[in-house]
Design an enzyme around this catalytic site. Structure first.
Site, short mmCIF file in Angstrom:
data_model
loop_
_atom_site.label_atom_id
_atom_site.label_comp_id
_atom_site.label_asym_id
_atom_site.label_seq_id
_atom_site.Cartn_x
_atom_site.Cartn_y
_atom_site.Cartn_z
N TYR A 61 0.68 -1.37 0.05
CA TYR A 61 0.19 0.05 -0.02
C TYR A 61 1.18 1.31 -0.53
O TYR A 61 1.78 1.59 0.72
CB TYR A 61 -0.67 0.21 1.35
N SER A 207 -13.61 -4.17 1.03
CA SER A 207 -14.62 -3.43 0.29
C SER A 207 -15.82 -3.86 0.46
O SER A 207 -16.99 -4.47 -0.46
CB SER A 207 -14.39 -3.70 -2.02
N PRO A 208 -15.76 -3.26 2.12
CA PRO A 208 -17.81 -3.96 2.45
C PRO A 208 -18.97 -3.04 1.86
O PRO A 208 -19.39 -2.85 1.90
CB PRO A 208 -17.31 -3.42 3.67
N ALA A 210 -18.26 -2.03 -1.15
CA ALA A 210 -17.99 -1.70 -3.32
C ALA A 210 -17.46 -0.51 -3.76
O ALA A 210 -18.09 -0.04 -3.97
CB ALA A 210 -19.54 -2.29 -4.08
N GLN A 211 -16.54 0.08 -3.01
CA GLN A 211 -15.78 1.20 -3.58
C GLN A 211 -16.83 2.03 -3.18
O GLN A 211 -15.74 2.65 -3.93
CB GLN A 211 -14.47 0.34 -4.66
N GLY A 212 -17.52 2.19 -3.04
CA GLY A 212 -18.88 3.24 -2.20
C GLY A 212 -19.61 2.99 -3.20
O GLY A 212 -20.62 3.72 -3.07
N GLY A 216 -24.17 5.16 -1.82
CA GLY A 216 -25.55 5.71 -2.05
C GLY A 216 -25.04 7.33 -3.43
O GLY A 216 -26.02 8.12 -3.74
N LYS A 217 -23.75 7.78 -3.18
CA LYS A 217 -23.75 8.80 -3.56
C LYS A 217 -23.58 9.24 -5.10
O LYS A 217 -22.96 10.31 -5.85
CB LYS A 217 -22.30 9.57 -2.81
#
Length: 314
Positions: A61, A207-208, A210-212, A216-217
């Site tokens: 990372y 990724s809980p 799903a990468q955003g 909902g944004k």
């Protein structure tokens, strides 16, 4: 705050883990564009203030920067911090010494003498056999430089194999870190979830959100940055598929005054023996994610979300 024991007798950690992939990563997360060391320090502090002291990183990372940041930040607090990091079985690492040397380098960057959880980042080890790899990690447990051994991205069969190798040394396999969210439920259909439960292995869910996507944004007009811009899941068509899930998350969240993301994280926690790794770049994101703690979805709500995300089982 309640804690969860990693594996059968690993460290007891918070039910939410802070992910630090973005800490220093320019390729995927655009580190330096809108956030830098100050924001990361604030995020670290906000997590500790909220009672969450479990952080996940990896040597790859930010090419070591993520570990270095954590090392610097930990030096500035008297609070106990629990670190999980990962070893990358790269092609040129083909001996037991190369594994121990990589651990030494991570310990130096983290400014620690012991890492609570040391995970193997992926199952293909090129010229390094799983026997050599796992026996070396078992040696490091005995030596006291590792608290618990974990793996990442291993299949059900691969998990069984390394569990058996470690068991011969009297070392439990603590975790398997895999992609898992309401929009990525394959571990429930490919045997990983059931095998982990059978072997007493904790699932760390990366990724809980799903990468955003589950926040909902993102809409047709609002796009993510970085490498996600070319991901078809974030296309207009991809967003439309997810909209019914977001609506359900919003509806449930209104009952608890929680956001869709907080409901999605709580759903994972409700699965039992699953710890979501919520990636953060700012203190505000930490505060949002810890809102998933301290309350619980009802069984009916868990089932409702399970039903509406059935298309993402396979």
């Amino acid at each position: 705050m309640e804690t969860i024991t990693l594996g059968q007798n690993g460290p007891a950690v918070t039910p939410l883990c802070i992910g630090t992939w973005a800490w220093g990563d320019k390729l995927f997360w655009n580190y330096g564009d809108g956030y830098g060391p100050e924001q990361l320090q604030a995020a670290f502090t906000a997590a500790l203030e909220a009672g969450v002291n479990f952080f996940d990183t990896a040597e790859v990372y930010g090419m070591g920067k993520s570990e270095e940041f954590l090392g610097q930040f930990m030096k500035q607090t008297p609070q106990k911090v629990q670190i999980a990091t990962k070893f990358g079985p790269l092609p040129w690492r083909c001996t037991a010494k190369s594994v121990s040397d990589a651990l030494t380098d991570s310990l130096k960057r983290l400014q620690l003498e012991r890492i609570e959880l040391y995970q193997v980042h992926w199952p293909f080890a090129f010229f390094l056999s799983q026997e050599t790899l796992m026996n070396t990690l078992a040696d490091e447990v005995k030596r006291g430089r590792i608290g618990a051994v974990g793996i990442s991205n291993y299949s059900a069969a691969e998990m069984r194999d390394v569990h058996q190798i470690l068991a011969k040394r009297g070392v439990p396999l603590a975790v398997n870190q895999v992609r898992y969210s309401l929009l990525n439920r394959q571990i429930e259909s490919n045997g990983i979830f059931q095998t982990a439960r059978e072997l007493g292995v904790t699932i760390l869910a990366y990724s809980p959100l799903a990468q955003g996507l589950l926040t909902g944004k993102y809409t047709g007009a609002s796009k993510p940055t970085g490498a996600r811009t070319i991901d078809t899941k974030f296309s207009q068509e991809g967003i439309q598929k997810v909209n019914p899930v977001i609506s359900s998350l919003q509806s449930i969240g209104e009952k608890y005054s929680r956001t869709p993301a907080q409901v999605a994280l709580n759903w994972l926690i409700c699965q039992g023996n699953v710890i979501p790794i919520a990636g953060v770049k700012t203190a505000e994101q930490v505060k949002q994610n810890v809102g998933a703690l301290g309350w619980r979805l009802t069984d009916d709500e868990v089932r409702e979300l399970e039903q509406i995300t059935r298309p993402w089982l396979n």
